[in-house]
Design a protein around this motif. Structure first.
Motif, short mmCIF file in Angstrom:
data_model
loop_
_atom_site.label_atom_id
_atom_site.label_comp_id
_atom_site.label_asym_id
_atom_site.label_seq_id
_atom_site.Cartn_x
_atom_site.Cartn_y
_atom_site.Cartn_z
N SER A 8 -9.52 4.16 -7.47
CA SER A 8 -8.85 3.16 -8.29
C SER A 8 -7.44 3.00 -7.75
O SER A 8 -6.66 3.95 -7.76
N LEU A 9 -7.12 1.81 -7.29
CA LEU A 9 -5.81 1.59 -6.68
C LEU A 9 -4.75 1.20 -7.69
O LEU A 9 -3.58 1.13 -7.35
N HIS A 10 -5.14 0.94 -8.91
CA HIS A 10 -4.17 0.44 -9.90
C HIS A 10 -2.98 1.38 -10.08
O HIS A 10 -1.83 0.96 -10.01
N ASP A 11 -3.24 2.67 -10.29
CA ASP A 11 -2.15 3.62 -10.50
C ASP A 11 -1.67 4.26 -9.20
O ASP A 11 -0.49 4.50 -9.02
N ALA A 12 -2.61 4.54 -8.29
CA ALA A 12 -2.24 5.23 -7.06
C ALA A 12 -1.52 4.34 -6.07
O ALA A 12 -0.76 4.82 -5.25
N LEU A 13 -1.73 3.04 -6.15
CA LEU A 13 -1.19 2.15 -5.13
C LEU A 13 -0.62 0.87 -5.71
O LEU A 13 -1.11 -0.22 -5.46
N PRO A 14 0.44 0.96 -6.51
CA PRO A 14 1.07 -0.26 -7.04
C PRO A 14 1.98 -0.85 -5.98
O PRO A 14 3.19 -0.68 -6.00
N GLN A 22 0.05 -13.33 -4.70
CA GLN A 22 -0.85 -14.29 -4.09
C GLN A 22 -2.07 -13.57 -3.53
O GLN A 22 -2.01 -12.39 -3.23
N PRO A 23 -3.19 -14.27 -3.36
CA PRO A 23 -4.37 -13.65 -2.77
C PRO A 23 -4.10 -13.14 -1.37
O PRO A 23 -3.30 -13.71 -0.63
N GLY A 24 -4.75 -12.06 -1.01
CA GLY A 24 -4.61 -11.51 0.33
C GLY A 24 -5.23 -10.14 0.41
O GLY A 24 -5.90 -9.68 -0.51
N SER A 25 -5.02 -9.46 1.53
CA SER A 25 -5.57 -8.13 1.72
C SER A 25 -4.68 -7.31 2.64
O SER A 25 -3.85 -7.84 3.36
N ALA A 26 -4.86 -6.00 2.58
CA ALA A 26 -4.14 -5.08 3.46
C ALA A 26 -5.09 -3.96 3.85
O ALA A 26 -5.81 -3.43 3.01
N VAL A 46 -2.41 -7.07 7.59
CA VAL A 46 -2.10 -7.65 6.28
C VAL A 46 -2.35 -9.15 6.38
O VAL A 46 -1.89 -9.79 7.32
N THR A 47 -3.11 -9.70 5.44
CA THR A 47 -3.39 -11.13 5.43
C THR A 47 -2.93 -11.74 4.13
O THR A 47 -2.79 -11.06 3.12
N ALA A 85 -7.80 -3.17 0.94
CA ALA A 85 -7.52 -3.51 -0.46
C ALA A 85 -7.33 -5.02 -0.53
O ALA A 85 -6.60 -5.59 0.27
N ARG A 86 -8.00 -5.65 -1.49
CA ARG A 86 -7.92 -7.11 -1.64
C ARG A 86 -7.34 -7.46 -3.01
O ARG A 86 -7.66 -6.83 -4.00
N TRP A 87 -6.52 -8.49 -3.01
CA TRP A 87 -5.94 -9.00 -4.25
C TRP A 87 -6.38 -10.43 -4.44
O TRP A 87 -6.41 -11.21 -3.49
N LEU A 88 -6.74 -10.76 -5.68
CA LEU A 88 -7.21 -12.10 -5.98
C LEU A 88 -6.09 -13.02 -6.44
O LEU A 88 -6.29 -14.21 -6.61
N GLY A 89 -4.91 -12.47 -6.67
CA GLY A 89 -3.78 -13.26 -7.14
C GLY A 89 -3.48 -12.98 -8.59
O GLY A 89 -4.25 -12.32 -9.29
N ALA A 90 -2.35 -13.47 -9.04
CA ALA A 90 -1.93 -13.26 -10.42
C ALA A 90 -2.81 -14.08 -11.37
O ALA A 90 -3.24 -15.18 -11.01
#
Length: 93
Positions: A8-14, A22-26, A46-47, A85-90
């Motif tokens: 779970s990256l929520h707490d370990a990797l803020p 914005q959407p992207g990945s690392a 990083v994209t 790790a991928r982010w979908l955006g706010a």
């Protein structure tokens, strides 16, 4: 042998700024110690429009825990893991 990790990256990797996410990945390349802790960490590709905070790897070293890989005898061994790790955006309001 295929190793499967769940983290779970929520707490370990803020690692993202709370503003304008914005959407992207690392890509992260980490070394996991025999004790299950992150011993080494590097940020790769990083994209998208992602603002990685400088302490991203330090947060992983301090917060992430893994079950260590084992050898044929069942003894814990150091292992390497690469993950994206991928982010979908706010969320939209």
């Amino acid at each position: 042998t295929t190793e499967i990790y769940t983290l779970s990256l929520h707490d370990a990797l803020p690692i993202l700024s709370s503003e304008n996410v914005q959407p992207g990945s690392a890509e992260f390349r980490i070394t996991i110690s025999r004790g299950g802790r992150v011993r080494q960490c590097n940020v790769g590709k990083v994209t998208g429009n992602i603002a990685l905070r400088p302490e991203a790897c330090e947060r992983l070293r301090k917060g992430a825990r893994f079950l260590p890989a084992t050898n044929a005898a069942g003894d814990p061994v150091e292992s390497d893991l690469t993950f994206t790790a991928r982010w979908l955006g706010a969320p939209r309001s």
